[in-house]
Enzyme design. Structure first.
Site, PDB file in Angstrom:
ATOM      1  CD  GLU A  88      -2.570  -1.001   2.653  1.00  0.00           C
ATOM      2  OE1 GLU A  88      -2.643  -0.020   3.176  1.00  0.00           O
ATOM      3  OE2 GLU A  88      -3.048  -2.485   2.771  1.00  0.00           O
ATOM      4  N   GLY A 150       5.329  -2.616   6.756  1.00  0.00           N
ATOM      5  CA  GLY A 150       6.704  -3.021   7.025  1.00  0.00           C
ATOM      6  C   GLY A 150       7.460  -1.990   8.006  1.00  0.00           C
ATOM      7  CB  SER A 180       8.886   5.427  10.493  1.00  0.00           C
ATOM      8  OG  SER A 180       8.187   4.785  11.448  1.00  0.00           O
ATOM      9  CB  SER A 203       6.648   3.176  16.808  1.00  0.00           C
ATOM     10  OG  SER A 203       6.439   3.653  15.217  1.00  0.00           O
ATOM     11  CG  HIS A 205       2.988   3.544  19.349  1.00  0.00           C
ATOM     12  ND1 HIS A 205       2.128   3.507  18.505  1.00  0.00           N
ATOM     13  CD2 HIS A 205       3.706   2.576  18.683  1.00  0.00           C
ATOM     14  CE1 HIS A 205       3.049   3.398  17.401  1.00  0.00           C
ATOM     15  NE2 HIS A 205       3.440   3.548  17.057  1.00  0.00           N
ATOM     16  CB  CYS A 322      -0.408   0.349   7.869  1.00  0.00           C
ATOM     17  SG  CYS A 322       0.685  -0.026   7.166  1.00  0.00           S
TER      18      CYS A 322
END
EC number: 2.1.1.-
Length: 354
Positions: A88, A150, A180, A203, A205, A322
């Protein structure tokens, strides 16, 4: 296919550095080699010119748009690779593009669809750049974020090779190339060594180590505080703030304890906190907090001196977070059907050969 292989083929056909740059610049910008009064047959050695149409056809076959899904925040492209696998890409507002770096993912984040089937294969650096070429055949692209399917750190050589090309012949500013990662020490070793140093998104979180392990079970065991310190070193070296990614999960990482933890970790740091409300994945067991609650969290951090942005998760209105679009197409069996006609294929040809 890797970009280095393309360079080797060009050189084997008699290309000098100026010829190599001209071909790669035309490809990365989705432009023909013949433009205006510039005729390729007057510029390239004859052996190279004779081989360019075949090379152009190979490059065009690297990635084709199988389907496009429009949304309020941008269009999501399902991109078919030469071997039939799909990834994508997302056309983002303000000339941005989100690209994939792997088919599948080995990290297995609990809130992400991409990693459910594990890692299927790596994308070559040319396949990564081919997603940019597809997008540029449709509209301008001035920023590329490596935040699609990925984990870029698990395909480091190919991703860095793609970044090097996009930041030179591709004409994209270094700070507008955003690498990223969930956090991998190799990233902090390799990125500063490159001639093109991208911006970095980490990332995060959560600020709680145990919860981070639960949410990202196969991510490197980096304590959030250590991850932030590694990011800060890179930020000061490059002059770009670190973008910390935080997927907001209702009742999981959206409480006052997390807010205080963010302030503790990021106070005084060269950083931007990006809050991204969760894009629902069937069966994952998470929910998106209300927009009002998310906005209140962002305001709280602003008052505490933490630059915070509340972002829309691309694809929410088309159920296209995603990996979701690819999973939906696979479930429908549509991958066995012919792809849509692709008028935007980019082929390197000389005038009169098309």
């Amino acid at each position: 296919m890797r970009i280095d292989h393309i360079r080797q083929r060009l050189r084997a056909s008699g290309a000098k550095p100026c010829h190599e740059q001209r071909v790669l610049r035309a490809w990365t910008h989705a432009l023909p080699l013949d433009r205006g009064r510039c005729r390729s047959e007057d510029f390239f050695p004859a052996p190279l010119g004779a081989r360019l149409p075949a090379l152009g056809a190979e490059l065009a076959a690297l990635a084709q748009v199988r389907s496009e899904h429009a949304g309020e925040d941008g269009a999501r492209l399902l991109v078919e690779l030469a071997d039939g696998q799909t990834v994508e890409s997302v056309l983002l507002p303000r000339d941005g593009l989100c690209v994939s770096t792997q088919v599948g993912c080995a990290v297995g984040c609990a809130f992400c669809m991409t990693g459910r089937d594990g890692l299927l294969r790596q994308l070559g650096s040319a396949e990564i750049v081919a997603q940019v070429v597809l997008a540029r055949s449709r509209r301008a692209v001035r920023k590329v974020v490596f935040m699609g399917m990925g984990e870029p750190a698990h395909n480091l050589d190919n991703v860095l090779e793609a970044i090097a090309l996009l930041g030179t012949e591709g004409g994209i500013g270094h700070k507008n190339l955003v690498f990223s990662t969930v956090g991998d020490r190799r990233v902090f070793e390799r990125l500063p060594q490159g001639s093109v140093k991208p911006a970095l998104a980490l990332s995060l979180h959560t600020t709680r180590p145990a919860l981070r392990t639960k949410l990202m079970p196969r991510a490197p065991r980096l304590d959030p505080a250590e991850l932030v310190e590694l990011g800060e070193t890179y930020a000061r070296a490059t002059g770009y703030p670190i973008q910390y990614q935080w997927t907001l999960l209702a009742g999981v990482n959206d409480d006052d304890e997390e807010l205080d933890g963010i302030v503790r970790l990021l106070a005084g740091k060269y950083a931007v906190m990006n809050f991204i409300p969760y894009n629902s994945v069937a069966g994952a067991g998470f929910a998106r907090p209300s927009w009002e609650h998310a906005a209140a969290m962002a305001r709280y951090l602003h008052r505490r001196g933490i630059l915070t942005k509340l972002r829309h998760s691309a694809g929410q209105d088309v159920d296209g977070g995603c990996g979701q679009l690819r999973a939906r197409v696979i479930a429908s069996g549509a991958l066995g059907q012919p792809a849509e006609a692709a008028p935007d294929r980019v082929v390197l040809v000389r005038r009169g050969q098309a």
